[in-house]
Motif scaffolding. Sequence first.
Motif, short mmCIF file in Angstrom:
data_model
loop_
_atom_site.label_atom_id
_atom_site.label_comp_id
_atom_site.label_asym_id
_atom_site.label_seq_id
_atom_site.Cartn_x
_atom_site.Cartn_y
_atom_site.Cartn_z
N SER A 219 0.80 -1.23 0.00
CA SER A 219 0.00 0.00 0.00
C SER A 219 0.83 1.28 0.00
O SER A 219 0.30 2.35 -0.30
CB SER A 219 -0.95 0.01 1.21
OG SER A 219 -0.22 -0.07 2.42
N THR A 220 2.12 1.20 0.33
CA THR A 220 2.94 2.42 0.35
C THR A 220 3.02 3.10 -1.02
O THR A 220 2.74 4.31 -1.12
CB THR A 220 4.36 2.10 0.88
OG1 THR A 220 4.26 1.68 2.25
CG2 THR A 220 5.25 3.34 0.81
N GLU A 254 -14.72 -0.54 -9.80
CA GLU A 254 -14.76 -1.36 -8.59
C GLU A 254 -16.12 -2.04 -8.45
O GLU A 254 -16.22 -3.10 -7.83
CB GLU A 254 -14.47 -0.52 -7.35
CG GLU A 254 -13.02 -0.06 -7.22
CD GLU A 254 -12.81 0.78 -5.98
OE1 GLU A 254 -13.78 0.98 -5.22
OE2 GLU A 254 -11.67 1.26 -5.76
N VAL A 255 -17.16 -1.43 -9.02
CA VAL A 255 -18.51 -1.97 -8.88
C VAL A 255 -18.62 -3.39 -9.43
O VAL A 255 -19.02 -4.31 -8.70
CB VAL A 255 -19.55 -1.03 -9.54
CG1 VAL A 255 -20.93 -1.66 -9.51
CG2 VAL A 255 -19.56 0.33 -8.84
N ILE A 282 -0.06 -7.53 -10.19
CA ILE A 282 -0.70 -6.52 -11.06
C ILE A 282 -0.32 -5.12 -10.59
O ILE A 282 -0.08 -4.22 -11.40
CB ILE A 282 -2.22 -6.71 -11.07
CG1 ILE A 282 -2.58 -8.09 -11.64
CG2 ILE A 282 -2.90 -5.62 -11.91
CD1 ILE A 282 -4.06 -8.44 -11.53
N PHE A 283 -0.27 -4.92 -9.27
CA PHE A 283 0.20 -3.64 -8.73
C PHE A 283 1.59 -3.31 -9.28
O PHE A 283 1.86 -2.18 -9.73
CB PHE A 283 0.28 -3.71 -7.20
CG PHE A 283 -0.85 -3.02 -6.49
CD1 PHE A 283 -1.14 -1.68 -6.71
CD2 PHE A 283 -1.61 -3.69 -5.54
CE1 PHE A 283 -2.16 -1.03 -6.02
CE2 PHE A 283 -2.64 -3.07 -4.87
CZ PHE A 283 -2.91 -1.73 -5.10
N ILE A 308 -9.01 -3.17 -10.11
CA ILE A 308 -8.54 -4.54 -9.90
C ILE A 308 -7.57 -4.60 -8.74
O ILE A 308 -7.67 -5.49 -7.88
CB ILE A 308 -7.87 -5.08 -11.18
CG1 ILE A 308 -8.86 -5.05 -12.35
CG2 ILE A 308 -7.33 -6.49 -10.97
CD1 ILE A 308 -8.24 -5.40 -13.68
N THR A 309 -6.62 -3.67 -8.70
CA THR A 309 -5.59 -3.71 -7.67
C THR A 309 -6.15 -3.36 -6.29
O THR A 309 -6.28 -4.22 -5.43
CB THR A 309 -4.44 -2.76 -8.05
OG1 THR A 309 -4.96 -1.46 -8.37
CG2 THR A 309 -3.68 -3.29 -9.24
N PHE A 310 -6.54 -2.10 -6.11
CA PHE A 310 -7.07 -1.70 -4.80
C PHE A 310 -8.40 -2.37 -4.51
O PHE A 310 -8.65 -2.82 -3.39
CB PHE A 310 -7.25 -0.18 -4.74
CG PHE A 310 -7.95 0.28 -3.50
CD1 PHE A 310 -7.28 0.37 -2.29
CD2 PHE A 310 -9.31 0.58 -3.51
CE1 PHE A 310 -7.93 0.77 -1.13
CE2 PHE A 310 -9.97 0.98 -2.37
CZ PHE A 310 -9.28 1.07 -1.17
#
Length: 392
Positions: A219-220, A254-255, A282-283, A308-310
């Motif tokens: 997450s950084t 995101e939905v 993927i990140f 997709i990532t978050f």
Amino acid sequence: MIATTREHIRASMLNMKWFMFFIFGTISVLMTFFPIYLQHLGFEKSAIGMLMAGGPLMSIIANPFWAYWSDRTQDIRKVLLIMLSGNFLIILAVFQLEQYAWVYGGMLAFYLFQTPIFSQSSSLILNAIEGTPHKFGSYRIWGSLGWAIMAIAAAPIVAYLTIDRLWMVYCFMMIISLTLCFRLPKGGTQAVTRVGSGFKALLRNRTFMIFLLISILISTPNGLNGMFVGIYIKELGGATWLIGWSAFLMAVFEVPVFLLLDRYLKKNIHTMLTLLAMVSGIFAFRWFLMSHVTEPWQIISLQITHSITFGVYFYVGTYLTSLFVPAALRATGQSTYTLAWNGISGIIAGFLGSHLLQAFGYDASYQGGMVLCIIGMVCFIVMRFRVPNTLT
């Protein structure tokens, strides 16, 4: 009598969706345009980064503090009302300030009330739907919709009013969120646990702590991107409305991600850890591509991968946390997860990341984020084969 009770529950659940829509939309407007406002005041990138890092810094205090009272009172709605009220009053004062020291101090007070809102909202949803056929994603998607729609809707309004009047848009939306909050369910659980001793047990949970440490790695760079992507778009020649589109595309997809996860994700530890390893990869690829952009439209296009990532990481991480911690300490567990995801990593991104960004530029910063995500991916793969599929 029974029909009336059912109708009340149905209305309360519907209101919870609208609350998620507006509270996420409200925070989206601030987080999307506030760095631009700070740049308008004349602050440098390092100063903006340190100021934005004040939120994660305060979340170290704020998340455990408000989670403790949520678990103790078993009334998350009341805690949210207090947080939203403090949020509203303090931000009114902050927008009247121009000196960096005063703005920084005011934002620290603001973050004390703002940073735990999402984790407490997630806890309220999880507690409210427990024992019902409702799914977490069907409520969380309203937050994503709010984040996306409000960001793009606010962009032309902010451009028309000018960035100086950003506070008007934010405060208007916060009033709506406060009104909706009064009609939320309490969000308590039936289980009762000594919160103090339970929190100590949480810290002794080795598996959960390892999961949090890996989350900080992942997450950084995401936090650094969130702080400066709007400024990056502006520096590449992008207009204010493009920043709104960036936030819209970042959240709107995101939905379907949440709906698919609701329907198809197997809620067992091995499956979810495997998925987190894939998302970490993927990140890494996302940050590699971000280190090579030269046009605003390229950034905006890559923002779509955020869903997709978050989106996957947030959803799976929330469910994993609910498996790792006792039900009566769910608010504390979610707050600790948020503390790792937004708190500690945000401090690193704001204080260290912003200085690296100013010294070495965007390319090197994003490449460093790629390396962190690759390390996180490997850690999740190892964790997948060492942690049992069920915890007792």
